[in-house]
Design a protein around this motif. Structure first.
Motif, short mmCIF file in Angstrom:
data_model
loop_
_atom_site.label_atom_id
_atom_site.label_comp_id
_atom_site.label_asym_id
_atom_site.label_seq_id
_atom_site.Cartn_x
_atom_site.Cartn_y
_atom_site.Cartn_z
N ARG A 231 1.01 16.43 -23.70
CA ARG A 231 2.06 16.36 -22.68
C ARG A 231 2.15 14.94 -22.10
O ARG A 231 3.25 14.40 -21.92
CB ARG A 231 1.78 17.36 -21.56
N ASP A 232 0.99 14.35 -21.82
CA ASP A 232 0.97 12.99 -21.27
C ASP A 232 1.54 11.99 -22.25
O ASP A 232 2.24 11.05 -21.86
CB ASP A 232 -0.45 12.59 -20.89
N PHE A 233 1.23 12.18 -23.55
CA PHE A 233 1.75 11.24 -24.55
C PHE A 233 3.27 11.34 -24.64
O PHE A 233 3.96 10.32 -24.73
CB PHE A 233 1.11 11.52 -25.91
N ALA A 234 3.80 12.57 -24.60
CA ALA A 234 5.26 12.76 -24.62
C ALA A 234 5.89 12.09 -23.41
O ALA A 234 6.91 11.39 -23.52
CB ALA A 234 5.59 14.25 -24.64
N ARG A 235 5.27 12.26 -22.24
CA ARG A 235 5.78 11.66 -21.01
C ARG A 235 5.73 10.13 -21.09
O ARG A 235 6.64 9.44 -20.66
CB ARG A 235 4.98 12.17 -19.82
N ASP A 236 4.64 9.61 -21.65
CA ASP A 236 4.49 8.15 -21.78
C ASP A 236 5.56 7.57 -22.69
O ASP A 236 6.06 6.47 -22.44
CB ASP A 236 3.11 7.79 -22.32
N LEU A 237 5.91 8.30 -23.75
CA LEU A 237 6.99 7.84 -24.63
C LEU A 237 8.31 7.76 -23.86
O LEU A 237 9.03 6.76 -23.94
CB LEU A 237 7.14 8.79 -25.82
N ILE A 238 8.62 8.83 -23.12
CA ILE A 238 9.88 8.87 -22.39
C ILE A 238 9.92 7.82 -21.28
O ILE A 238 10.98 7.24 -21.01
CB ILE A 238 10.11 10.29 -21.82
N ASP A 239 8.77 7.54 -20.67
CA ASP A 239 8.72 6.58 -19.56
C ASP A 239 8.43 5.15 -20.02
O ASP A 239 8.25 4.26 -19.19
CB ASP A 239 7.62 6.99 -18.56
N SER A 240 8.37 4.92 -21.33
CA SER A 240 7.99 3.60 -21.83
C SER A 240 9.04 2.55 -21.47
O SER A 240 10.19 2.86 -21.14
CB SER A 240 7.80 3.64 -23.35
N GLU A 241 8.61 1.31 -21.52
CA GLU A 241 9.46 0.19 -21.14
C GLU A 241 10.69 0.10 -22.04
O GLU A 241 10.60 0.26 -23.25
CB GLU A 241 8.63 -1.10 -21.26
N ARG A 242 11.84 -0.15 -21.42
CA ARG A 242 13.10 -0.25 -22.17
C ARG A 242 13.40 -1.71 -22.53
O ARG A 242 13.11 -2.60 -21.73
CB ARG A 242 14.27 0.24 -21.34
N PRO A 243 13.99 -1.93 -23.72
CA PRO A 243 14.45 -3.29 -24.05
C PRO A 243 15.48 -3.76 -23.02
O PRO A 243 16.31 -2.98 -22.56
CB PRO A 243 15.09 -3.12 -25.43
N ARG A 244 15.44 -5.01 -22.67
CA ARG A 244 16.31 -5.52 -21.59
C ARG A 244 17.69 -5.96 -22.07
O ARG A 244 18.58 -6.19 -21.28
CB ARG A 244 15.61 -6.70 -20.89
N ASN A 245 17.85 -6.08 -23.38
CA ASN A 245 19.11 -6.63 -23.90
C ASN A 245 20.08 -5.56 -24.40
O ASN A 245 20.99 -5.83 -25.19
CB ASN A 245 18.82 -7.62 -25.04
N LEU A 246 19.94 -4.31 -23.93
CA LEU A 246 20.81 -3.23 -24.38
C LEU A 246 21.96 -3.03 -23.41
O LEU A 246 21.77 -3.10 -22.19
CB LEU A 246 20.03 -1.92 -24.49
N ASN A 247 23.14 -2.76 -23.96
CA ASN A 247 24.25 -2.38 -23.09
C ASN A 247 24.10 -0.90 -22.74
O ASN A 247 23.16 -0.22 -23.18
CB ASN A 247 25.61 -2.68 -23.73
N GLU A 248 25.02 -0.38 -21.95
CA GLU A 248 24.90 0.99 -21.44
C GLU A 248 24.84 2.02 -22.56
O GLU A 248 24.02 2.94 -22.52
CB GLU A 248 26.08 1.28 -20.50
N LEU A 249 25.70 1.87 -23.57
CA LEU A 249 25.73 2.83 -24.68
C LEU A 249 24.45 2.74 -25.50
O LEU A 249 23.86 3.76 -25.88
CB LEU A 249 26.95 2.56 -25.57
N GLU A 250 24.01 1.53 -25.78
CA GLU A 250 22.79 1.33 -26.57
C GLU A 250 21.57 1.90 -25.83
O GLU A 250 20.69 2.51 -26.44
CB GLU A 250 22.57 -0.15 -26.85
N LEU A 251 21.54 1.72 -24.51
CA LEU A 251 20.44 2.25 -23.72
C LEU A 251 20.42 3.78 -23.77
O LEU A 251 19.36 4.40 -23.90
CB LEU A 251 20.55 1.77 -22.26
N GLU A 252 21.61 4.38 -23.70
CA GLU A 252 21.71 5.84 -23.78
C GLU A 252 21.20 6.34 -25.12
O GLU A 252 20.46 7.33 -25.20
CB GLU A 252 23.16 6.26 -23.57
N GLN A 253 21.58 5.64 -26.20
CA GLN A 253 21.13 6.03 -27.54
C GLN A 253 19.62 5.84 -27.69
O GLN A 253 18.94 6.67 -28.30
CB GLN A 253 21.87 5.20 -28.59
#
Length: 201
Positions: A128-150
């Protein structure tokens, strides 16, 4: 003195195992994590290599020691943060996760109910913690709104199988109630399922 005793008198096994357990306690009291892990490992290895001299006492101490090592490895896995680039931070976290799984499976395999339920709960928590860590992981900063959603949808897809495994372990603990096994870890698994699958539990 205890260490000299263990090295000099490996038999009778139960006496040597009690000496190793005392060395575990002394290392813990001193805050010596290296010695703490080393003597926990020594208990597990001594039982595994005991052959016909293996006893219920040695097996019980080995099961508890494997469980403690599994919890330590699980804490190590949880402490490893997924940062960018993910391809660099994910492999060491996965390796720590696999080590924890191996130890917790080993602990459960001894067949002592109180250790098995604790190890099963810890495995569910680990996934459960590993799944949560994946979802909460750092996002790339150079994504637009659509790319971030994907990107976030992709992370959820990657996390889903681990969530399913977590649910599976906790449900395994609940099934033990039918065999008359109900302890704090079975209850903790039920409470975890209440949060993970509220519609069902």
């Amino acid at each position: 003195a205890w260490e000299i005793y263990v090295n000099s008198f490996p038999q009778p096994l139960d006496d040597a195992m009690d000496a190793r357990e005392r060395l575990v306690q002394l290392a813990q009291e001193r805050g010596d994590q290296s010695a703490y892990r080393r003597w926990l490992d020594a208990i597990v290895n001594a039982d595994q290599n005991a052959g016909p001299t293996r006893t219920d006492r040695s097996r019980s101490l080995a099961a508890e020691s494997a469980l403690t090592l599994g919890r330590l490895d699980a804490a190590d896995a949880a402490s490893r943060v997924l940062t960018l680039p993910i391809k660099d931070s994910l492999p060491p976290k996965r390796a720590a996760l696999q080590q924890a799984i191996r130890r917790l499976d080993q602990a459960a395999g001894y067949g002592f109910a109180e250790v098995t339920t604790a190890a099963t709960y810890a495995l569910g928590d680990l996934y459960r913690d590993f799944a949560r860590d994946l979802i909460d992981s750092e996002r790339p900063r150079n994504l637009n709104e659509l790319e971030l959603e994907q990107y976030e949808l992709l992370l959820e897809e990657q996390a889903f199988p681990f969530e399913e495994q977590a649910i599976g372990y906790h449900e395994t603990n609940l099934k033990r109630i039918a065999n008359g096994i109900y302890d704090q870890w079975v209850r903790q698994s039920y409470l975890a399922l209440e949060k993970m699958v509220p519609g069902q539990y």
